[in-house]
Scaffold this active site. Structure first.
Site, PDB file in Angstrom:
ATOM      1  N   ASN A 255       0.847  -1.194   0.000  1.00  0.00           N
ATOM      2  CA  ASN A 255       0.000   0.000   0.000  1.00  0.00           C
ATOM      3  C   ASN A 255       0.880   1.240   0.000  1.00  0.00           C
ATOM      4  OD1 ASN A 255      -1.676   2.125   0.529  1.00  0.00           O
ATOM      5  ND2 ASN A 255      -2.801   1.137   2.196  1.00  0.00           N
ATOM      6  N   PHE A 256       1.093   1.793  -1.204  1.00  0.00           N
ATOM      7  CA  PHE A 256       1.848   3.043  -1.352  1.00  0.00           C
ATOM      8  C   PHE A 256       0.888   4.172  -1.697  1.00  0.00           C
ATOM      9  CE2 PHE A 256       5.697   0.439  -2.961  1.00  0.00           C
ATOM     10  CZ  PHE A 256       6.082   0.183  -1.657  1.00  0.00           C
TER      11      PHE A 256
ATOM     12  N   CYS B 113      -2.191   5.330   0.478  1.00  0.00           N
ATOM     13  CA  CYS B 113      -3.064   6.047   1.402  1.00  0.00           C
ATOM     14  C   CYS B 113      -2.660   7.521   1.492  1.00  0.00           C
ATOM     15  CB  CYS B 113      -2.998   5.380   2.782  1.00  0.00           C
ATOM     16  SG  CYS B 113      -4.236   6.037   3.891  1.00  0.00           S
TER      17      CYS B 113
ATOM     18  N   THR C 295      -6.995   6.062  -3.386  1.00  0.00           N
ATOM     19  CA  THR C 295      -7.899   7.212  -3.354  1.00  0.00           C
ATOM     20  C   THR C 295      -7.177   8.517  -3.681  1.00  0.00           C
ATOM     21  OG1 THR C 295      -7.527   7.372  -0.992  1.00  0.00           O
ATOM     22  CG2 THR C 295      -9.471   6.155  -1.717  1.00  0.00           C
TER      23      THR C 295
ATOM     24  N   CYS D  59     -37.087  19.450 -25.223  1.00  0.00           N
ATOM     25  CA  CYS D  59     -36.697  20.182 -24.015  1.00  0.00           C
ATOM     26  C   CYS D  59     -35.856  21.400 -24.352  1.00  0.00           C
ATOM     27  CB  CYS D  59     -35.941  19.269 -23.045  1.00  0.00           C
ATOM     28  SG  CYS D  59     -34.310  18.780 -23.652  1.00  0.00           S
TER      29      CYS D  59
ATOM     30  N   CYS E 210     -25.708  24.616 -27.405  1.00  0.00           N
ATOM     31  CA  CYS E 210     -24.965  24.969 -28.618  1.00  0.00           C
ATOM     32  C   CYS E 210     -25.024  26.476 -28.854  1.00  0.00           C
ATOM     33  CB  CYS E 210     -25.535  24.213 -29.821  1.00  0.00           C
ATOM     34  SG  CYS E 210     -24.467  24.268 -31.274  1.00  0.00           S
TER      35      CYS E 210
ATOM     36  N   CYS F 254     -24.050  18.495 -27.652  1.00  0.00           N
ATOM     37  CA  CYS F 254     -25.500  18.299 -27.643  1.00  0.00           C
ATOM     38  C   CYS F 254     -25.855  16.866 -27.254  1.00  0.00           C
ATOM     39  CB  CYS F 254     -26.109  18.658 -28.998  1.00  0.00           C
ATOM     40  SG  CYS F 254     -25.308  17.840 -30.387  1.00  0.00           S
TER      41      CYS F 254
ATOM     42  N   CYS G  20     -28.252  16.042 -23.938  1.00  0.00           N
ATOM     43  CA  CYS G  20     -29.609  15.567 -24.247  1.00  0.00           C
ATOM     44  C   CYS G  20     -30.041  14.537 -23.208  1.00  0.00           C
ATOM     45  CB  CYS G  20     -29.628  14.937 -25.639  1.00  0.00           C
ATOM     46  SG  CYS G  20     -31.235  14.227 -26.052  1.00  0.00           S
TER      47      CYS G  20
HETATM   48  C1  LIG Z   1     -12.928   3.725   3.975  1.00  0.00           C
HETATM   49  C2  LIG Z   1     -11.833   3.317   3.047  1.00  0.00           C
HETATM   50  C3  LIG Z   1     -10.677   2.764   3.569  1.00  0.00           C
HETATM   51  C4  LIG Z   1      -9.671   2.361   2.730  1.00  0.00           C
HETATM   52  N1  LIG Z   1      -8.586   1.779   3.272  1.00  0.00           N
HETATM   53  C5  LIG Z   1      -7.608   1.306   2.459  1.00  0.00           C
HETATM   54  C6  LIG Z   1      -6.531   0.574   2.993  1.00  0.00           C
HETATM   55  O1  LIG Z   1      -6.426   0.318   4.185  1.00  0.00           O
HETATM   56  N2  LIG Z   1      -5.584   0.133   2.135  1.00  0.00           N
HETATM   57  C7  LIG Z   1      -5.640   0.356   0.794  1.00  0.00           C
HETATM   58  O2  LIG Z   1      -4.750  -0.087   0.057  1.00  0.00           O
HETATM   59  N3  LIG Z   1      -6.667   1.042   0.261  1.00  0.00           N
HETATM   60  C8  LIG Z   1      -7.652   1.515   1.065  1.00  0.00           C
HETATM   61  N4  LIG Z   1      -8.729   2.154   0.504  1.00  0.00           N
HETATM   62  C9  LIG Z   1      -8.749   2.384  -0.948  1.00  0.00           C
HETATM   63  C10 LIG Z   1      -9.536   1.294  -1.699  1.00  0.00           C
HETATM   64  O3  LIG Z   1      -8.913   0.047  -1.559  1.00  0.00           O
HETATM   65  C11 LIG Z   1      -9.637   1.604  -3.200  1.00  0.00           C
HETATM   66  O4  LIG Z   1      -8.351   1.683  -3.753  1.00  0.00           O
HETATM   67  C12 LIG Z   1     -10.344   2.903  -3.500  1.00  0.00           C
HETATM   68  O5  LIG Z   1     -11.433   3.059  -2.634  1.00  0.00           O
HETATM   69  C13 LIG Z   1     -10.828   3.003  -4.948  1.00  0.00           C
HETATM   70  O6  LIG Z   1     -11.769   2.009  -5.293  1.00  0.00           O
HETATM   71  P1  LIG Z   1     -13.385   2.262  -5.286  1.00  0.00           P
HETATM   72  O7  LIG Z   1     -13.639   3.445  -6.151  1.00  0.00           O
HETATM   73  O8  LIG Z   1     -13.970   0.973  -5.781  1.00  0.00           O
HETATM   74  O9  LIG Z   1     -13.753   2.527  -3.865  1.00  0.00           O
HETATM   75  C14 LIG Z   1      -9.773   2.561   1.344  1.00  0.00           C
HETATM   76  C15 LIG Z   1     -10.928   3.098   0.823  1.00  0.00           C
HETATM   77  C16 LIG Z   1     -11.963   3.454   1.654  1.00  0.00           C
HETATM   78  C17 LIG Z   1     -13.242   4.020   1.090  1.00  0.00           C
HETATM   79  S1  SF4 Z   2     -22.121  18.613 -32.194  1.00  0.00           S
HETATM   80 FE1  SF4 Z   2     -23.997  19.475 -31.362  1.00  0.00          FE
HETATM   81  S2  SF4 Z   2     -23.320  21.029 -29.869  1.00  0.00           S
HETATM   82 FE2  SF4 Z   2     -21.515  20.549 -31.132  1.00  0.00          FE
HETATM   83  S3  SF4 Z   2     -21.560  22.079 -32.807  1.00  0.00           S
HETATM   84 FE3  SF4 Z   2     -22.670  20.283 -33.573  1.00  0.00          FE
HETATM   85  S4  SF4 Z   2     -24.795  20.717 -33.076  1.00  0.00           S
HETATM   86 FE4  SF4 Z   2     -23.564  22.140 -31.799  1.00  0.00          FE
END
Ligand SMILES: Cc1cc2nc3c(=O)[nH]c(=O)nc-3n(C[C@H](O)[C@H](O)[C@H](O)COP(=O)(O)O)c2cc1C
Ligand code: SF4
Ligand SMILES: Cc1cc2nc3c(=O)[nH]c(=O)nc-3n(C[C@H](O)[C@H](O)[C@H](O)COP(=O)(O)OP(=O)(O)OC[C@H]3O[C@@H](n4cnc5c(N)ncnc54)[C@H](O)[C@@H]3O)c2cc1C
Lengths: 437, 453
Positions: free
Chosen positions: A136-137, A139, A205, A350, A357, A388, A392
């Protein structure tokens, strides 16, 4: 039926869905439930050194952003590594691995950046029967202030050094988990490879302040009147994670290095996208924390049904398939010309495409035709930007249609050239002009 | 408890049944429901709903304000265009106005709940007594408004904001017009009509004089002589006669009187109703009378309308509401004769009708519906009195596009003019626009006039 069995750096699991190291994998109780629900593997919540464990805050740990109907889009946390005793964790890991021999069990580790610390913990972990380790590099809070986690992950030399120690002191496969809190993700990946890592996993994260409490003027989550930056995860981070995975997958220096894809994976489709961009399997945290372990059933059946419908038989058929199609902007074909097209039967009138645009782009969509509310693309103004389509609210109502070579682009008055031509040779490119001279 | 006795009786139900029957038809959305409902709005550009609203409320904006947790700002957006936005949220037939044209109908046959969201926001502002307008410096101009219904109140409010002094002459005991005396009980519970009147009048500069009736206590020329401008918003006080024999028998009642009595009764158990009720008519009033008769415990309520379902003025929603309460709606039937027994209503003889050569005609086939109470709801009429030579059009006051009548400095709006539908929201729009027109006239008068050579 598609074969979802996964072999990641020699670690086998019945499917490519692992739980990432986090609260869902903090103890035997949760992991047992996860395996019962069908998860292919888990990366145990990060272990620390022997001795008194770290402590967590006793107030709120999470903040979030929501979309429609309070659907959770992004989660932020200020939790640390496991706050349970090392030996309790090791004992439970051993028991769980015995109970579930066919599932992958990986130990996540974070100890100080000293050879002795790593040398001490690795045999203890190996003794549990774990299938591999994840360093784990990543946190970004709390641990990094103590010289661990992201503090290591942000210095490629440290990564290489620690990976090398691990490869020296254990026979278990080593997965290096990378932090996204860095400018160029290829640097730490290259360092991990140089140290001899078996794989990288990403992303951990992202540094973030998720919102501000406007009554108390403090960041959320607020602990006794103050807040700190936390780690951001969940659906909102997926695009960032996908890009980082792709960058490593297509970097000539790390090409072929196995990747465990993490970040915002919530559905089978998200997982398939990571696999297509070069991940060998995926890890999930927030989606499980939001909906519980059962979501893996949707992920398994969705991935399998999609593979069946496309004739993909095993994960090897899809892994990395999109990597060759990721390129640099300068190589995109400038002779490919598309125009937006509005399906009048699907249009609900809508007016959002028009105002987007009109106010912010190219004034290419009508509001009235013959005095009647009617939205239609003026091809002589449309630059094909796709805005667009994205604003949409009706899916597939507006589509981008490529012009056939040889037809007239009404905007430029030029005939569409069938030949590929990119910026590197474009007359407006000063570098291209110099080369020609 | 209660009674199923024939004849016209009070207390047909148990006390708790009255409470349930006359409770809020669409209770206010709670915070979460409002967020979910608001989230469905696409924030359309040049939104069709805005065009469909007679008062042109900026609907996408007020809904977006709700979704961002700013119901007070949302209420201001509503009140800027419609100071009676609270009542309109409750009584507007939204299914034929804003919600009918909501693009979500095309997308999934279910519009954004604009009316209920409007109620959510305006309720927050009224409940917290949040006010948005201050009177401009006093202009010294005095304006008379006749009638304190939606048209008169909307007009008076706009004029007061502009700094004029307004006197409202109201024949009835309470202000509010049909909001107080006509709207169905379950659409405006908890005395909302009076709470709203108080909210509107709190701007200051408006004096309401109750019990003073134009034509009886004063004339239009009295007003033009004493005020800088006059707005007429008297609504419709007459009721069309059935033209059927026996219509003056006891037990034959004007639907609007029955509804007013019910609205004013603190205890609904004191309002008598027949066991078998027949309502003659096909509009909103017929539906409201029939539904409320049913809710009072009438065993059998039948609406007789002389044309088909398509021609009914009552909206689809109102018809469904009546059906859901157990009201029977019968078409192609016209009243011929009220049948009496012992000097009391015992039934009504009706004749089948049909369209013949584009004209509605009786077929000659008749039948008798047993009834001990009959409600007349075949339309209200304008009763001109004390108006002098004021020009009329189709039996109501003639106006131009700005609401000006044929007499100088006299404006009119609401049900008493022939323009737009007879709805609360239309009346508000006309009262408001007349006030703007009056303001322009008074402002121009205040400028030194420059001769254009
Ligand atoms: C509450 C929480 C605690 C976490 N603790 C760790 C940890 O202890 N070690 C680690 O490697 N990653 C930790 N993570 C990171 C997750 O393993 C993961 O890399 C990250 O949440 C992205 O994945 P997700 O979008 O599916 O949540 C933690 C994430 C959360 C939300
Ligand atoms: S793709 Fe859609 S938003 Fe972009 S210039 Fe053409 S009509 Fe306008
Ligand atoms: C039973 C019933 C149900 C209805 N339900 C709905 C509904 O659900 N939704 C909807 O949008 N509309 C509904 N309407 C229509 C709506 O109530 C009217 O369109 C609206 O109230 C008209 O407003 P107004 O200000 O023009 O007149 P009114 O509301 O009729 O107000 C006129 C005021 O002038 C006073 N007045 C009359 N003559 C004089 C005089 N000579 N001197 C002084 N004062 C006088 C009256 O006492 C009254 O207070 C309903 C109408 C009825 C009858």
């Amino acid at each position: 039926m598609a074969d979802l069995r996964n072999n990641f750096v020699g670690i086998k699991s019945p499917n490519p869905f692992w739980l990432a190291s986090a609260p869902p994998t903090d103890k035997a109780y949760n992991v047992e439930r996860a395996f019962k629900a069908g998860w292919g593997g888990v990366v145990w919540k990060t272990l620390g050194e022997e001795g008194p464990p770290v402590v967590n805050v006793n107030g709120p740990r999470y903040g979030a952003i929501w979309g429609a109907d309070r659907r959770l889009l992004g989660l932020n946390n200020i939790e640390l590594i496991t706050d349970r005793d090392l030996y309790t964790n090791l004992r439970e890991m051993k028991q769980v691995k015995m109970n579930w021999p066919d599932r992958a069990l990986i130990a996540s580790i974070m100890v100080p950046c000293e050879e002795e610390s790593w040398k001490a913990i690795l045999p203890l972990v190996e003794e549990t029967g774990a299938d591999g380790i994840e360093l784990n590099f990543g946190c970004p809070h709390g641990m990094s202030e103590r010289g661990m986690g992201a503090a290591v992950g942000q210095v490629p030399e440290y990564i290489e050094m620690v990976v090398r120690w691990c490869k020296q002191y254990t026979r278990m496969p080593v997965i290096t988990k990378l932090t996204p809190n860095i400018t160029d993700i290829r640097k730490p990946a290259r360092a991990a490879k140089a140290g001899g890592t078996d794989a990288v996993s990403l992303i951990n994260t992202i540094n973030s302040i998720v919102s501000v409490d406007l009554d108390n003027f403090a960041p959320n989550p607020t602990v006794g009147g103050k807040g700190t930056h936390g780690g951001y995860c969940g659906p909102a981070v997926k695009p960032i994670a996908l890009n980082m995975v792709a960058e490593i997958a297509r970097d000539p220096e790390t090409y072929g290095l196995p990747i465990s894809g993490i970040g915002g994976i919530t559905t089978w489709r998200d997982a398939a996208e990571f696999l297509a961009l070069g991940a060998g399997n995926v890890q999930v945290c927030t989606a499980a924390m939001t909906y519980g372990f059962k979501i893996v059933q949707e992920m398994i059946s969705g991935l399998s049904d999609w593979m069946d419908s496309k004739g993909h038989r095993s994960l090897d058929d899809i892994c990395g398939r999109a990597v060759p199609n990721v390129t640099d902007w300068q190589y995109l074909n400038l002779n490919y010309i598309a125009k937006a097209h509005i399906d009048q039967d699907a249009c609900i009138k809508c007016g959002r495409c028009h105002i987007a645009c009109e106010d912010t782009s190219h004034q290419a969509i009508t509001q009235f035709v013959d005095g009647v509310r009617h939205f239609e693309v003026m091809e002589d103004e449309c630059v094909g930007c796709n805005l667009c389509v994205n604003v949409c609210p009706v899916e597939n109502c507006i589509t981008m249609v490529g012009l056939e070579p040889g037809t007239l682009d009404q905007r430029t008055g030029k005939v569409v050239d069938p030949n590929y031509a990119n910026w590197t040779t474009h007359p407006n490119n000063p570098a291209a002009r110099q080369a020609a001279e | 408890m209660g009674t199923t006795q024939s004849g016209i009786h009070r207390g047909r139900l148990a006390p708790t049944e009255y409470e349930t029957n006359f409770s809020d038809l669409h209770p206010r959305l709670d915070d979460h429901e409002a967020l979910v409902a608001a989230d469905r709005c696409y924030f359309c550009y040049d939104a069709p709903c805005m065009t469909a609203c007679p008062t042109s409320i900026d609907i996408p904006l007020f809904i977006r304000q709700i979704s961002t947790g700013n119901p007070v700002g949302s209420a201001k957006t509503i009140f800027d265009q419609n100071i009676l936005g609270g009542m309109c949220a409750r009584v507007c037939p939204t299914e034929t106005l804003c919600e009918q044209v909501c693009v979500r109908n095309t997308a999934e046959h279910r519009p954004v709940e604009i009316g209920r969201l409007q109620r959510y926001a305006t309720d927050v502002a009224i409940a917290t007594n949040t006010h948005f307008y201050e009177r401009a410096a006093r202009t010294g101009k005095a304006i008379a408004v006749v009638g304190a219904g939606p048209a008169g109140l909307a007009c008076a409010h706009r004029l007061a904001v502009a700094g004029h002094d307004v006197v409202v002459f109201e024949a009835r005991e309470k202000a509010g017009g049909l909001n107080e005396y006509g709207i169905a009980t379950y659409k405006a519970v908890d005395d909302f009509a009076q709470a709203e009147v108080d909210y509107v009048l709190s701007i200051g500069g408006i004096e309401v004089k109750n019990g003073l009736k134009l034509g009886r206590d004063f004339t239009l020329s009295d007003l033009t002589a004493n005020f800088d401008a006059v707005f007429l918003g008297m609504g419709l006080s007459g009721v069309n006669a059935l033209g059927a024999e026996g219509e003056n028998l006891p037990g034959v009642v004007d639907a609007v009187d029955f509804i007013a009595e019910l609205r004013q009764a603190a205890d609904k158990a004191t309002v008598p109703v027949g066991r078998r009720v027949v309502v003659i008519g096909g509009g909103m009033t017929a539906i409201d009378a029939a539904v409320q008769a049913k809710l009072l415990g009438a065993e059998e309520v039948t609406i007789c309308y002389r044309r088909g379902k398509e021609q009914m003025n009552a909206s689809e929603f109102e018809q469904d509401l009546a059906a859901s309460k157990g009201v029977m709606i019968r078409h192609w039937l016209q009243p011929k004769r009220v049948i009496a027994r012992d000097g009391h209503v015992a039934g009504i003889e009706v004749e089948y009708t049909e369209m013949r050569d584009g004209k509605l005609t009786g077929t000659g086939e008749t039948g008798v519906l047993a009834a001990d109470q009959i409600f007349k709801a075949i339309g209200q009429t304008f009763e001109p009195a004390g108006l002098g030579s004021l020009a009329m059009a189709s039996g109501r006051i003639a106006i131009d596009a700005e609401g000006r009548t044929s007499v100088a400095n006299v404006w009119a709006g609401g049900d008493c003019v022939k323009a737009g539908e007879d709805l609360t929201v239309t009346s508000v729009a006309q009262g408001r626009d007349a006030a703007d027109s009056i303001n322009r006239m008074l402002a121009a008068g205040a400028q030194p006039s420059i001769a254009v050579a």
